[in-house]
Enzyme design. Structure first.
Site, mmCIF file in Angstrom:
data_model
loop_
_atom_site.group_PDB
_atom_site.id
_atom_site.type_symbol
_atom_site.label_atom_id
_atom_site.label_comp_id
_atom_site.label_asym_id
_atom_site.label_seq_id
_atom_site.Cartn_x
_atom_site.Cartn_y
_atom_site.Cartn_z
ATOM 1 N N TYR A 30 0.821 -1.212 0.000
ATOM 2 C CA TYR A 30 0.000 0.000 0.000
ATOM 3 C C TYR A 30 0.859 1.267 0.000
ATOM 4 C CZ TYR A 30 -3.353 3.429 1.842
ATOM 5 O OH TYR A 30 -4.123 4.550 2.046
ATOM 6 N N GLN A 31 1.832 1.333 0.898
ATOM 7 C CA GLN A 31 2.603 2.577 1.080
ATOM 8 C C GLN A 31 3.459 2.888 -0.158
ATOM 9 O OE1 GLN A 31 1.745 3.577 4.340
ATOM 10 N NE2 GLN A 31 2.486 2.081 5.832
ATOM 11 N N GLU A 74 -1.801 15.464 9.517
ATOM 12 C CA GLU A 74 -2.434 14.289 10.137
ATOM 13 C C GLU A 74 -3.292 14.799 11.289
ATOM 14 O OE1 GLU A 74 -2.709 10.740 10.232
ATOM 15 O OE2 GLU A 74 -3.772 11.181 12.099
ATOM 16 N N ASP A 132 -6.810 18.875 10.701
ATOM 17 C CA ASP A 132 -7.736 18.202 9.802
ATOM 18 C C ASP A 132 -7.357 18.486 8.343
ATOM 19 O OD1 ASP A 132 -10.209 16.891 8.972
ATOM 20 O OD2 ASP A 132 -10.826 18.899 8.402
ATOM 21 N N ASP A 151 -3.571 9.676 2.159
ATOM 22 C CA ASP A 151 -3.484 8.363 2.797
ATOM 23 C C ASP A 151 -4.465 8.374 3.952
ATOM 24 O OD1 ASP A 151 -2.821 5.959 3.901
ATOM 25 O OD2 ASP A 151 -0.951 6.657 4.806
HETATM 26 N N1 AAT Z 1 -0.634 4.276 5.931
HETATM 27 C C1 AAT Z 1 -1.753 3.393 5.906
HETATM 28 C C2 AAT Z 1 -2.663 3.707 7.008
HETATM 29 C C3 AAT Z 1 -3.757 4.487 6.872
HETATM 30 S S1 AAT Z 1 -3.841 5.583 8.109
HETATM 31 C C4 AAT Z 1 -4.979 6.802 7.792
HETATM 32 C C5 AAT Z 1 -4.658 8.026 8.654
HETATM 33 O O1 AAT Z 1 -5.570 9.064 8.298
HETATM 34 C C6 AAT Z 1 -4.765 7.856 10.162
HETATM 35 O O2 AAT Z 1 -3.523 8.174 10.734
HETATM 36 C C7 AAT Z 1 -5.848 8.858 10.573
HETATM 37 O O3 AAT Z 1 -5.627 9.429 11.851
HETATM 38 C C8 AAT Z 1 -5.736 9.876 9.460
HETATM 39 N N2 AAT Z 1 -6.918 10.737 9.236
HETATM 40 C C9 AAT Z 1 -8.221 10.398 9.283
HETATM 41 N N3 AAT Z 1 -9.001 11.454 9.016
HETATM 42 C C10 AAT Z 1 -8.175 12.506 8.771
HETATM 43 C C11 AAT Z 1 -8.387 13.870 8.446
HETATM 44 N N4 AAT Z 1 -9.623 14.372 8.309
HETATM 45 N N5 AAT Z 1 -7.297 14.664 8.273
HETATM 46 C C12 AAT Z 1 -6.040 14.170 8.415
HETATM 47 N N6 AAT Z 1 -5.789 12.881 8.730
HETATM 48 C C13 AAT Z 1 -6.839 12.055 8.900
HETATM 49 C C14 AAT Z 1 -4.793 4.272 5.810
HETATM 50 C C15 AAT Z 1 -5.594 3.033 6.072
HETATM 51 C C16 AAT Z 1 -6.541 2.581 4.980
HETATM 52 C C17 AAT Z 1 -7.495 1.512 5.481
HETATM 53 C C18 AAT Z 1 -8.162 0.755 4.404
HETATM 54 N N7 AAT Z 1 -9.175 -0.171 4.893
#
Ligand code: AAT
Length: 286
Positions: A65-66, A110, A141, A159
Site C-alpha cells: 500500500y505505502q 495528520e 484536519d 493516505d
Molecule cells: N498508511 C496506511 C494507514 C492508513 S492511516 C490513515 C490516517 O488518516 C490515520 O492516521 C488517521 O488518523 C488519518 N486521518 C483520518 N481522518 C483525517 C483527516 N480528516 N485529516 C487528516 N488525517 C486524517 C490508511 C488506512 C486505509 C485503510 C483501508 N481499509
C-alpha cells in the site's frame, strides 16, 4: 478481541464479512480525541495498527500500500519537488515519498497526534519516515488544511482511513476541488479510494467527484492481504489532460528499484495497476 482473535467487523462498510487475525499480545489501547487506537502483535502479520476497529496497516504487507500510493503519483510527475501527504499517521508514506530523488520538501497533515506518537513507539519501521529532514508534520484536519493552501504542491497524496469517522470529508467532490486548487500546474493527486470488490458504488462516486475537477482520472489497484477483500484501489488524477497515467514518466531501472528498497513497485507494476477487469472499466470510464 475475543478468544485471542481480532475480527474486523464493520457493518456499514463491509456488512456480512470480516477478516480476522490471531493476536499474540495487545501492546496498546486507548481512545484519542478522534478515534479508538489499538496496536497489537499478531501471530502471522507482525504488528498491526487498528483505528476504530479497522486495520490500517500490518508490518507484513504495508509496503504494498505505502509504496503504491506514493510511487504511482510521484512517477506520473516529471518533477515532483514539493509533496503533501494528508493522513498517514504511521509514517509509512512519508518513508516512501522521501526516497524519490527529485522530492525536496514533504508536508504532511495528520489529524491525530496520538497515532503519530504511538507509531513512533510501536511501529518504528514505518514511523522512521518522520525522521527525514525533508518532512514537516502539521497536526490538523486535512480538509481544513486544504482550504488554506493554494497553488503550492506538485503532488498530493491522501493516505486516509475509510469513509467513516474523521475521514468522511476526504472522499467528497468538494475535497477534490480543494486538491485541485492546492496543486501547481500539471499537479498530480493520489487518494485511497477503497476496493471495487467491496463498495463499487462508493469507488465510482469518488471517481466521478474527482472527474468533475480533474481532466484526467484513473483508478489503480494493489493487493493488501490484511485489507477487506485483500485489495484496495487508488484514484490517480492529473491537471494535465494529456498525461498518460499508465505510463510512468520516471522509469526506474531494476537496480534503482533495489537501491530504493522498493519491494512492490516497479514500472511494470505501475502500468499493470491501471488495467481493470472489464466490468469495472466499463462502469468507471464509459
Ligand atoms: N498508511 C496506511 C494507514 C492508513 S492511516 C490513515 C490516517 O488518516 C490515520 O492516521 C488517521 O488518523 C488519518 N486521518 C483520518 N481522518 C483525517 C483527516 N480528516 N485529516 C487528516 N488525517 C486524517 C490508511 C488506512 C486505509 C485503510 C483501508 N481499509
Amino acid at each position: 478481541i475475543s478468544k485471542g482473535w481480532f475480527s474486523e467487523i464493520q457493518d456499514d462498510l463491509w456488512p456480512g464479512q470480516s477478516f480476522s487475525l490471531k493476536v499474540k499480545e495487545v501492546l496498546h489501547a486507548e481512545k484519542s480525541q478522534f478515534q479508538d487506537i489499538q496496536i497489537v502483535e499478531t501471530e502471522t502479520y507482525g504488528r498491526c495498527l487498528i483505528l476504530d476497529g479497522i486495520i490500517q496497516c500490518t508490518s507484513r504487507d504495508e509496503f504494498s500500500y505505502q509504496e503504491m500510493i506514493s510511487f504511482l503519483p510521484l512517477c506520473c510527475h516529471p518533477n515532483p519537488q514539493k509533496v503533501l501527504i494528508v493522513g498517514g499517521g504511521d509514517g509509512g508514506v512519508a518513508r516512501e515519498v522521501v526516497k524519490h530523488p527529485l522530492v525536496k520538501e514533504v508536508h504532511q497533515v495528520e489529524i491525530d497526534d496520538r497515532v503519530v506518537e504511538l507509531s513512533k513507539k510501536y511501529l518504528p519501521s514505518m514511523a522512521c519516515g518522520f525522521d527525514s529532514e525533508k518532512v514537516k508534520l502539521t497536526i490538523g484536519d486535512g480538509f481544513e488544511y486544504m482550504k488554506q493552501h493554494k497553488n503550492e504542491f506538485d503532488v498530493i497524496i491522501t493516505d486516509s482511513s475509510d469513509p467513516v469517522g474523521p475521514a468522511v470529508n476526504l472522499f467528497l467532490e468538494s475535497y477534490f476541488e480543494l486538491l485541485k486548487n492546492a496543486l501547481k500546474d500539471g499537479g498530480i493527486i493520489c487518494s485511497q479510494a477503497g476496493s471495487f470488490w467491496l463498495d463499487f458504488d462508493h469507488a465510482k462516486k469518488t471517481m466521478k467527484g474527482c472527474g468533475i475537477h480533474f481532466p484526467k482520472v484513473g483508478y489503480a489497484v494493489t493487493s493488501v492481504p490484511s485489507y477487506p477483500c485483500g485489495h484496495i484501489g487508488f484514484i490517480v488524477a492529473s491537471l494535465n489532460a494529456s498525461r498518460d497515467l499508465k505510463e510512468p514518466v520516471k522509469k526506474f531501472e531494476k537496480s534503482e528499484i533495489d537501491a530504493l528498497n522498493l519491494k512492490y513497485y516497479s514500472s511494470e507494476v505501475h502500468s499493470a495497476a491501471f488495467s481493470l477487469p472489464r466490468w469495472v472499466e466499463k462502469h468507471f470510464y464509459e
